[in-house]
Design an enzyme around this catalytic site. Structure first.
Site, PDB file in Angstrom:
ATOM      1  N   HIS A  67       0.828  -1.117   0.031  1.00 30.10           N
ATOM      2  CA  HIS A  67       0.105  -0.126   0.008  1.00 30.10           C
ATOM      3  C   HIS A  67       0.763   1.236  -0.094  1.00 30.10           C
ATOM      4  O   HIS A  67       0.388   2.435  -0.145  1.00 30.10           O
ATOM      5  CB  HIS A  67      -0.997   0.035   1.201  1.00 30.10           C
ATOM      6  N   HIS A  96       7.699   7.281   4.083  1.00 26.66           N
ATOM      7  CA  HIS A  96       6.829   6.799   2.953  1.00 26.66           C
ATOM      8  C   HIS A  96       6.195   7.540   2.253  1.00 26.66           C
ATOM      9  O   HIS A  96       6.151   9.063   2.593  1.00 26.66           O
ATOM     10  CB  HIS A  96       5.905   5.615   3.465  1.00 26.66           C
ATOM     11  N   HIS A  98       2.437   8.938  -0.537  1.00 22.09           N
ATOM     12  CA  HIS A  98       1.264   8.751  -0.884  1.00 22.09           C
ATOM     13  C   HIS A  98       1.228   9.412  -2.274  1.00 22.09           C
ATOM     14  O   HIS A  98       1.697  10.479  -2.358  1.00 22.09           O
ATOM     15  CB  HIS A  98       0.141   9.187  -0.183  1.00 22.09           C
ATOM     16  N   GLU A 108      -2.476  13.394   0.697  1.00 19.72           N
ATOM     17  CA  GLU A 108      -3.816  13.049   1.726  1.00 19.72           C
ATOM     18  C   GLU A 108      -4.164  14.401   2.180  1.00 19.72           C
ATOM     19  O   GLU A 108      -5.226  14.562   2.357  1.00 19.72           O
ATOM     20  CB  GLU A 108      -2.995  12.232   2.721  1.00 19.72           C
ATOM     21  N   HIS A 121       5.638  11.528   4.010  1.00 21.75           N
ATOM     22  CA  HIS A 121       5.507  11.287   5.546  1.00 21.75           C
ATOM     23  C   HIS A 121       6.766  11.044   6.030  1.00 21.75           C
ATOM     24  O   HIS A 121       7.242   9.873   5.880  1.00 21.75           O
ATOM     25  CB  HIS A 121       4.122  10.422   5.826  1.00 21.75           C
ATOM     26  N   THR A 207      -3.380   7.611   8.918  1.00 23.30           N
ATOM     27  CA  THR A 207      -4.150   7.710   7.811  1.00 23.30           C
ATOM     28  C   THR A 207      -4.520   6.348   7.306  1.00 23.30           C
ATOM     29  O   THR A 207      -5.417   6.369   6.042  1.00 23.30           O
ATOM     30  CB  THR A 207      -3.499   8.589   6.706  1.00 23.30           C
TER      31      THR A 207
HETATM   32  C1  LIG Z   1      -0.909  -3.307  14.033  1.00 26.60           C
HETATM   33  O1  LIG Z   1      -0.110  -2.217  13.983  1.00 26.60           O
HETATM   34  C2  LIG Z   1       0.055  -1.617  13.212  1.00 26.60           C
HETATM   35  C3  LIG Z   1       0.807  -0.150  13.482  1.00 26.60           C
HETATM   36  C4  LIG Z   1       1.262   0.799  12.465  1.00 26.60           C
HETATM   37  C5  LIG Z   1       0.888   0.381  11.394  1.00 26.60           C
HETATM   38  C6  LIG Z   1       0.314  -0.588  10.781  1.00 26.60           C
HETATM   39  C7  LIG Z   1       0.062  -0.903   9.499  1.00 26.60           C
HETATM   40  C8  LIG Z   1       0.467   0.056   8.572  1.00 26.60           C
HETATM   41  C9  LIG Z   1       1.175   1.124   8.945  1.00 26.60           C
HETATM   42  N1  LIG Z   1       1.396   1.454  10.243  1.00 26.60           N
HETATM   43  C10 LIG Z   1       2.040   2.408  10.614  1.00 26.60           C
HETATM   44  O2  LIG Z   1       2.946   2.070  11.478  1.00 26.60           O
HETATM   45  C11 LIG Z   1       1.695   3.991   9.945  1.00 26.60           C
HETATM   46  C12 LIG Z   1       0.273   3.988   9.569  1.00 26.60           C
HETATM   47  C13 LIG Z   1       0.107   5.172   8.710  1.00 26.60           C
HETATM   48  C14 LIG Z   1       0.987   6.399   8.945  1.00 26.60           C
HETATM   49  S1  LIG Z   1       0.637   7.972   8.252  1.00 26.60           S
HETATM   50  N2  LIG Z   1       0.215   7.643   6.760  1.00 26.60           N
HETATM   51  O3  LIG Z   1       1.774   8.583   8.198  1.00 26.60           O
HETATM   52  O4  LIG Z   1      -0.478   8.492   8.980  1.00 26.60           O
HETATM   53  C15 LIG Z   1       2.332   6.163   9.677  1.00 26.60           C
HETATM   54  C16 LIG Z   1       2.496   4.928  10.203  1.00 26.60           C
HETATM   55  C17 LIG Z   1       0.149  -1.775  11.884  1.00 26.60           C
HETATM   56 ZN   LIG Z   2       1.267   8.274   5.315  1.00 20.32          ZN
END
Ligand SMILES: COc1ccc2c(ccc[n+]2C(=O)c2ccc(S(N)(=O)=O)cc2)c1
Ligand SMILES: [Zn+2]
Length: 265
Positions: A67, A96, A98, A108, A121, A207
């Site tokens: 993703h 990463h 988007h 986003e 991000h 997100t």
């Molecule tokens: C089950 O525990 C998790 C914990 C975190 C997970 C994740 C799956 C994907 C992304 N993450 C992330 O760490 C994550 C997800 C979104 C973002 S964002 N797009 O920066 O808000 C940053 C980091 C699962």
């Molecule tokens: Zn992100």
């Protein structure tokens, strides 16, 4: 649990099934950053510049997780974040992206409804909290500021030489689940604008699932330029179902009673 994604069958509108907070949360991300009118971002003169200490990473993994594409240095990295709206020091975890199918969509966060073609991000976790001592613990901690994510818009223009080592690697992680160890050093500082003074900041969430409401968001006003070829390289990355990831952004969420602060007039 059907793996979540960005298609009609498993996209943002379906995430509430396994992740109720998607619909019941009152501090979900991303949001549309409105700069004029009633619910607009309020200038806060107390907001200081964001301070990053990003020594060049020497050991990192670049992964296509189906993703997004993610750059994660080894645990020993000493990169830190402080300043801005933060009262604690944060440790760098990963960055990463988007992006969208064309240059009119992909970011986003939005500014007055405008989307940029992509958003970078930089994910950090509070390394001074007594309640957790790792990123994963931080995400599960229910601490409202366990994480801090720096968001940078990408816009199409000149080739970004600092990001070239990353965009050149995208073809090597075309298949979902594939990863490569990053060859040599990567200087993330060189990717960012010199001054980290002008930004929006608000309390939000991850997100993507688990959509945890533990993020202090800092979204910078000044976009980072990348070339059309660099944008196209993102659009060739596969999602694990034999299709390219052509849109891995969540639509904006309701602000509810939140306010957005701006560090600039
Ligand atoms: C089950 O525990 C998790 C914990 C975190 C997970 C994740 C799956 C994907 C992304 N993450 C992330 O760490 C994550 C997800 C979104 C973002 S964002 N797009 O920066 O808000 C940053 C980091 C699962
Ligand atoms: Zn992100």
């Amino acid at each position: 649990m059907a793996p979540w994604g960005y298609s009609k069958e498993n996209g943002p509108a379906t995430w509430h099934k396994d992740c109720p907070i998607a619909n019941t949360g009152v501090r979900q991300s991303p949001i549309d950053l409105i700069t004029t009118g009633q619910t607009c971002a309020k200038y806060d003169s107390n907001l200081k510049p964001v301070i990053v200490s990003y020594p060049a990473f020497s050991e990192a993994t670049f992964l296509n997780n189906g993703h997004s594409v993610q750059f994660q240095p080894s645990a020993g990295n000493l990169s830190e974040l402080s300043g801005g709206p933060l009262t604690k020091k944060y440790k760098f975890e990963q960055f990463h992206f988007h992006w969208g199918n064309n240059d009119s969509e992909g970011s986003e966060h939005r500014v007055n409804g405008k989307m940029y073609p992509a958003e970078l991000h930089l994910v950090h976790w509070n390394s001074e909290s007594p309640n957790f001592s790792s990123f994963q613990e931080a995400v599960g901690s229910n601490d409202p500021h366990a994480l801090c994510v720096l968001g940078f818009f990408l816009k199409v223009g000149a080739e970004n030489a600092s990001l070239k080592p990353i965009t050149d690697l995208l073809s090597k992680v075309k298949n979902a689940g594939s990863s490569v160890s990053f060859p040599g050093k990567f200087d993330l500082k060189a990717v960012l604008p010199e001054t980290l003074t002008d930004y929006y900041t608000y309390d939000g969430s991850l997100t993507t699932p688990p959509l945890a409401e533990c993020v202090k968001w800092i979204v910078f006003k000044e976009p980072i330029e990348v070339s059309t070829a660099q944008m196209e390289a993102f659009r060739a990355v596969d999602d694990g179902h034999g299709k390219p990831i052509t849109g891995n952004y969540r639509p904006p969420c309701p602000l509810h009673t939140r306010t957005v602060a701006a560090s600039f007039k």
